[in-house]
Structure formats: C-alpha cells, structure tokens
Enzyme design. Sequence first.
Site, PDB file in Angstrom:
ATOM      1  N   ASP A   1       0.847 -20.534  18.912  1.00  0.00           N
ATOM      2  CA  ASP A   1       1.927 -19.838  18.221  1.00  0.00           C
ATOM      3  C   ASP A   1       3.081 -20.781  17.885  1.00  0.00           C
ATOM      4  OD1 ASP A   1       3.118 -17.487  17.169  1.00  0.00           O
ATOM      5  OD2 ASP A   1       4.374 -17.307  18.947  1.00  0.00           O
TER       6      ASP A   1
ATOM      7  N   HIS B   1       5.339 -25.417  14.690  1.00  0.00           N
ATOM      8  CA  HIS B   1       6.742 -25.834  14.793  1.00  0.00           C
ATOM      9  C   HIS B   1       6.893 -27.169  15.529  1.00  0.00           C
ATOM     10  CE1 HIS B   1       7.445 -21.919  13.346  1.00  0.00           C
ATOM     11  NE2 HIS B   1       7.529 -21.276  14.488  1.00  0.00           N
TER      12      HIS B   1
ATOM     13  N   GLU C   1      12.542 -19.695  24.152  1.00  0.00           N
ATOM     14  CA  GLU C   1      12.902 -18.355  23.697  1.00  0.00           C
ATOM     15  C   GLU C   1      13.285 -17.510  24.906  1.00  0.00           C
ATOM     16  OE1 GLU C   1      10.251 -16.989  20.163  1.00  0.00           O
ATOM     17  OE2 GLU C   1       8.951 -17.993  21.592  1.00  0.00           O
TER      18      GLU C   1
ATOM     19  N   LYS D   1       8.307 -18.455  26.582  1.00  0.00           N
ATOM     20  CA  LYS D   1       8.996 -17.177  26.402  1.00  0.00           C
ATOM     21  C   LYS D   1       9.665 -16.784  27.711  1.00  0.00           C
ATOM     22  CE  LYS D   1       6.514 -15.206  22.538  1.00  0.00           C
ATOM     23  NZ  LYS D   1       7.756 -15.158  21.729  1.00  0.00           N
TER      24      LYS D   1
ATOM     25  N   LYS E   1      15.198 -25.674   8.329  1.00  0.00           N
ATOM     26  CA  LYS E   1      16.488 -25.677   9.020  1.00  0.00           C
ATOM     27  C   LYS E   1      17.255 -26.959   8.695  1.00  0.00           C
ATOM     28  CE  LYS E   1      15.177 -22.556  12.701  1.00  0.00           C
ATOM     29  NZ  LYS E   1      16.177 -21.538  12.364  1.00  0.00           N
TER      30      LYS E   1
ATOM     31  N   HIS F   1       9.043 -22.170   8.898  1.00  0.00           N
ATOM     32  CA  HIS F   1      10.478 -22.045   8.627  1.00  0.00           C
ATOM     33  C   HIS F   1      11.311 -23.055   9.407  1.00  0.00           C
ATOM     34  CE1 HIS F   1      10.249 -19.468  12.243  1.00  0.00           C
ATOM     35  NE2 HIS F   1      11.485 -19.819  12.426  1.00  0.00           N
TER      36      HIS F   1
ATOM     37  N   ARG G   1       0.820  -1.219   0.000  1.00  0.00           N
ATOM     38  CA  ARG G   1       0.000   0.000   0.000  1.00  0.00           C
ATOM     39  C   ARG G   1       0.851   1.265   0.000  1.00  0.00           C
ATOM     40  NH1 ARG G   1      -1.079   2.637   4.462  1.00  0.00           N
ATOM     41  NH2 ARG G   1      -0.421   0.845   5.674  1.00  0.00           N
TER      42      ARG G   1
END
Lengths: 398, 518
Positions: free
Chosen positions: B263, B268, B244, B368, B210, B206, B63
């Site tokens: 998430d 994953h 993480e 996390k 790996k 993703h 945009r």
Amino acid sequence: MTLETLEPTTSTYLEMRDTTVRAVEAELARLWTAATTRIDRGDGTLVTEKGVPHARTSVLNLIATVSGEPASQHVLEVLLSLGSRHPSRAIVLQADPIAPGAALDARIQTHCHEGENGAARTCYEQLALTVRGEAARHLAGIVAPLVIHDLPTDVWWPGDPPFHDPIFDQLVEMADRVVVNSADFGDLLGGLKHLGVIRRRSGVGDIEWERLAPWQELTAQFFDAPRFRRYLPNLSRLRIKYAIGDTPAGGTRSPEAGALLYAGWIATRLAWRRARSREGNANGGMGMILEGRYEMVDIGIEPVATNDVPPGELLSVRLRAFGEAGSAEFIIDRPATEATIVTNADGMTALLRRIPLEAESEAEVLRRQLVLDQRDPLYEDALRAAAILLAAAQEAAA
Amino acid sequence: MPATSSVNPLRQGLRQERMPEPCIMVICGATGDLTLRKLGPAIYNLALGGHLPPEFTVVGFARRPMSSEKFHAHLRAGIDQFSRNRPVSESVWSAFTAGIEYQQGNLDDPEAYAALAKRLDRIDRDRGTAGNRLFYLAVQPSLTPEVVSHLGTAGLAGSSRRTSGRQGWTRVVVEKPFGFDRESAITLNRQIREVFAEEQIYRIDHYLGKETVQNLAVFRFGNGLFEPIWNRRYIDSVQITVAETVGVEGRGEFYDQTGALRDIVQNHVLQLLAVFAMEPPVEFSANDLRDEKLKVLRAVRPMSAEDIAHNTVRGQYTSGWVAGEEVPAYRAEPEVAPDSETETYVALKLGIDSWRWAGVPFFIRTGKALPARVTEIAVQFRRAPLALFGRAGAPDIDPNVLAIRVQPDEGILIRFGAKVPGPGLNIRGVNMDFRYGSSFAVDSPDAYETLLLDCMVGDSSLFTRDDELVRAWEILDPIVETWRSGDGGPLQFYAAGSWGPPAADELLTRDGREWRRP
C-alpha cells in the site's frame, strides 16, 4: 482568507522619541526575547505569554518612503494587512530635511498572527521612522543598520517618486527590487523613462502593471484556442478605454499609465513596430499607427469619466483582425465589477462568459509584486514600448 | 517576436504560462470518494487560480442515476468540506458549473461508452474543447482493465487521428494500486497498453505532487551547497518515514489483502527514495527524470531470504491509544480476518549498489496507528572526524541531520551543534528551519492540483513509468514471498500509539543508530 479580514492576534508597540539609530538597532535586537518584549496595553511592560519568545518570520526587508503622517499611516495599514501573508521587516520612512525638531523618532510595532490548522504563529515587525533636518538627506545611512542582513530588500515608493532627488538614488541603491505605481507619477513620460534605466537585481515592480494581470490573462485566453490564434498576425485595430474620475480634481495623476503599458505589452509581444502618430480624439485620447506583421495597426487609447471603478483601471479592450473568413473582434468590457468576454469571429458572435473582475486592493496587488524575486522582461519590454507610444502621442498632440 | 500558429505569443511570460489547451476531463467513477475529497476540490482550486481555460469541461461518468445539477451539488459538497480555499467563491463556482456535466452509465456496459462518446463530440462542438480528453479512472482497481477496454472499443482512446480522424489528444490517469506483484503489474500494463500508448498513460502517485518532493530536485540540483555532500562520503544513513495515525478507516477488506508494503512502500516510499537518491538528469524532462529514478530502483540491492529475515520487520498493531482516542486492534477492525497476518507496519533496511550510495543504509518505516502523522526523509551525516569537544568528558555532538518534511508542515530542517552561551563549553543541537507556510506568501497547491494540471499540459515528469513500476515490484516481491513462507521471521505486534515493534528499533540499534522521533 482575504487580506482585508486579517487581524493580528497580538501586537506590541514601542515609541522612541528623539532617539538614535543605535538605540533603535538595540531595541530591534532585543525585541524577540521574552524578557524585554513590551506590550503596550496601557499598563507598562509585559513579557510574552509563558515567557517564550515569539519566532519572528521574515522573508524580506521592505522599505517604504512616504511624506506626511496620513501617508505613513496608510502605508502602515497596507503593510499590516500584508503581514501574515508576507512577513517582513517593514521600515516606513518619513523624511523632511527642512522640518525642525528631533533628528529621529521611531515607532516599533510587532504583530503576531496565529497559524491556521496548527501551523506555526507568524510574527513580524514594523518600524516607522521620522527623520528630520540634515539627517533626512542621508537616509541610506539610517536604514542600512536596521535591515535584516542576507534578506532581499525591496523599496516601495508610493506616490510620485522624486526621481531626481539624491535620496531616491540612495535608497534604490540599497534595494534588490524597487516597487512604484506608475499611475501616480506626476510626469508619466519622465517616470517611465527613468524606470527604464533602473538596474536592480530583481528589477522594477509596478503596481499599475500588476493590475493588468487579469486583463493580460483574459486577452491571452482568446488566442489559446488555435482557431482564434490565426487572427493574431492580422490584428489591425486596438482600442483601450480606461477610467478617470468624473470630477476634474479626482483620480490619480497619470491614469493612462495602465492603458499604455497594456498597449506596450501587446505591441512588444506581437512585434509591432512604430510607424507614425495620429491625432487622438477630442476627449484627451491618444492615437498611433503601428506596423504589424501583415497589417497596419491603429491603436486608440481613450479616457472615460466614471466613478464605477478606480481611476486608472481599464474599462474595455477591443482587438480587431482581418482573416480569411472576414473580420474578427475580441472584446473585454468591464464597466464596473464584472467583465463580459465576447468574440465575433468566423461569422459568429459568441458571448464566451461573464466573470467577476473587481479592482483589487493595493495590499493584494503589492503582495503579488513582493512575491517576485526576479526581473520581469515582459514588463521591461512593455515599459519601453509605453514610453515610445506616449512620446509619440505627446508629439502628435503638440 | 513572430506570431506563429503553434504558439500563443501573448501567453509567453505570463504568470499562467502553463495554461492547458481547452479539454474535457472525464471522471470515470465520478460519484466516489476520490472525486468528493480530492478531484472536485482540486479542479475548483485550479479554476479559482485561473489555471484552467474557459472551455474546460468536466464530465462525471458513473453508474448512479443523477442529473448534472445533482452532480454539481455532489461536487459542491466535497469542495465545501475539503477545499483548501473556503468559503467557495460563488462567482467562480457559477462559471465553473457551466462546464460540468454528468453522464450516467454502467461502467461495464459498452453502450454507455458509446453514449459518452456522443456527448463528448457534442461538447467538442459546443464548447470548443478541440477533441482533447483526459480520462481519470477513479474506479476500483479491479475495474481498470474493463473500463480501459471499453474506452478503446468506443473509439475514445485514440490520440487519435489514426483511429477516428478526431483531432486532439487523449490521456488516461490511473490510480494505484498498479497490480499486486510484478506479474499482475505487467499484466495490467499490457491491458492498458493494448488501448493506450505509454505516453498517454499517467500513473498517479500523489506524493510526487507535493511541493517538498518537487523541491527536493531544486534543493539538490539548484544549490551548489548540497549536491557535493550528497553521497556516501558525507552521509551516514537515510531514514524515510511515512507514519499514519489512522487505522484502516473502513478499508479493512482492501487493506487486509494488501498490507503496508504494497500500500505504501511499493509506490510512495520507493518513489521518494528514487527522487532522493537519483543522479542529476541530463535535462529536467519527464523521460530523463524517470530514467534516473529507474537507475536508482535498479541499483537497490536484491535481498536473499536470509537478508530479508535480517533486514525487514513486519508488524501489526494491537489495541492502544492514539491522540487520546482508544483504537481497537487491527484484527478487531471490520472486514479484517481475526487471525490476519497482514502487516500494518514495515521497517526495512535497503542498500543501493551505486557509486554514490554504496555502504549507506536506507532505513524505511511506514505504519498505521502510529503516534504522529508525518512523512519525512531524514539524512544523517557522518560525525565530525575528531571529537574535539568531547575530551572534557562531554558527550559527543549529535551528528548533523537534514530532514525533508513532506507532510504535514512541509519544509526542510537542518540540525547542527552550537555552543550554549555562557561559561564552559556546552554544546547542544539547534535547528535551522525552513517552512513553506511561513516563507512564501502563496499557499502550496494540493498535490492533486499540481498533478492534474501537469496531466492537462502533457507533462508526465511526476508520474510513474511502466518500467519503474515493474522494478518496484521486483524489489518487493521477494520480501512478500519470504514473509509468506515464514522464513522472514514472525509477525511482530505493537500497541497502537507506539512507534512500532521493538524489533524495528533493533534493526537500527544493532548498527549503532536509532530512529528519529519526527
């Protein structure tokens, strides 16, 4: 990070004069323990920092054979620039059966590079052996105890290998892979034929062949596009120019090796068959006529005196074909450090692009060869074809 | 070798054997963070490695008004900061930018797609991209159905001789999240499938790009040593950790509606689990691989509300310290509800009801604000059948562990007992350690490089198929529901910088096991 910019962060150095293989073996075994690691800073011996042994990293044994101290030094420098990217136990052999003096001198060097982004430190070792007298005729017995067991062993023979010397056979016998540079051969045809019969687990590597990789890639890219691929069966002419030094003494011994291997590669991929030789040009070029799928293919290989690129490097490749819409030409010109890629097909001339194409360092090319751990059928086919083409050209010249 | 028109005989056997056909990659939402951090650097590194054909073209579509030159500068900034190869090679960059354009357009405006279509046709003519198009949807998940619909309306989705007479292939890459439960995933799949066929859709995770994850198949099926012991007879348990150190990093609004289960676990972790536990495929082809992964997911044992209360732990971090920095509590993060019940930590005990894995618990944890950033699969083997060396009063030898490190420092480690040199029979654990970084003289490509190249050559092996996706939600939906109803036990709290709530430790200790400290 380029190979040339790498500097080891820590080096150790140990000189052993008039020594024995057992003593060298014992020193290598002790090398990575903190208590016995010696760092030559001119003030005696030191343990590694914090008393912690460095972890050696090895992915292969690399044995290089050289003649003379300057060659030995050059090879050690190449290996040093390889080190952190391809850590190995490198053994540089300098053998002279008729030299007087101690049978064996050894120099052991270790190098450590700090890992990037928190990666582990990489340490590896170089061992330079000078072997004199009768012992020099039995190199395999000297080297065998010094290689790390269960790792692949590559033998790199810079310069012109003594194909008919038993020492060559001894070391080749130890190797999983043999790496040479065909452009350095004194007798190119003899060398190519000899390479063709070497059978090792991981085959033969050729620095000159590796230098062709970008040329092969650019050539293949022409025909990735389906609209150009239809010209492939109709190729009728191949012209290759390669560099020789512009002074008579300059250059490598067989600078035509790369051009011949390139022609051999194309010929075998496109199933061209040998038909007849033709005379080359007056400049020392070579010419052959091959039988293509639909056309006879005229191959010309021509040397060009220049100092803009190292001797043996290709300068240009031109492929010509006839198609339904007339003739087509596919051109790669590399006068110095930049290649121009042009097509002249379907009635249109198109400058596809200009790209940097600098001659790569010996270390970089060698590194790529050492990564390979299997035979390269493409090379083996090209090698056989190059030998046939060269034999035909020599026959025509005679 | 005969020269045919369908295969380039000069390509065969070269290092770059997987050279994509000339194509255009259209990045929808090209001015966002994903393009800056991941896509731009990945494309540049592919170009640097010579993996892209000279005709390859990128069209940024977004945009924000911007010239192509400004878009180059935008990409360049990301490459300068995030590329694994720095500094940027000016000569490669110069050639690279010749094939990068920018098309301004509102992603909700059909006219913008018509203009995009014209531009793509023009590029096909000018650059010889032969009608091959890859649409990368780097947009907010809520926009995906609309963008897909507009692509279809503009005739950009066909493969597509049947719809537009245009030659060439069209593929679309969709980023996670793929829905937020089974029903929404099915709806999203249906919306995309109304425009694209399944074989055109590349759902990207993703993690699957790996090196270690890809190496897992080689490790298992390319070596005679490991596959025979890859089963319940020799393996005691498996731990999958995705830890993480960061908090929600400005994604508070998104994260508070999502949570760690959706998430991380839904995509994953379950994909890692499936690759780890699958049977050998008949062939190493996309559909065979995905069939085997699906079988694993189908074999994951359903959990009742009681099972969920017993075998799951959900946690949320409170304030603490991570890597020397003070971290506020999750509930104090911007755009997070002060009474949020969203989990930032999950621990699960899953079972796989298959002949190979019956009785082997799979312990999963992700969170996390944990002490270390690490993703690994750790296999704990059964103890030796006889404690031969424990008779003298020495403790038992620790069981063997095989740890597959996915990130960082990708590699594989095997831990076993060895006698300490010297008098007496002292035994301690030692490591055999394989690290990609020090064993190969080549850099590992970023996962996005691998996956983009796969996509361009039409290899969907490392992408998630619709049925895998739906099955993953079927595993997790009951857990979400039970937690929401309050039957799954209370939300547990853990201090930022710790390895999670004590209840997660109890999940293992009651079975006589404990979490690894990776």
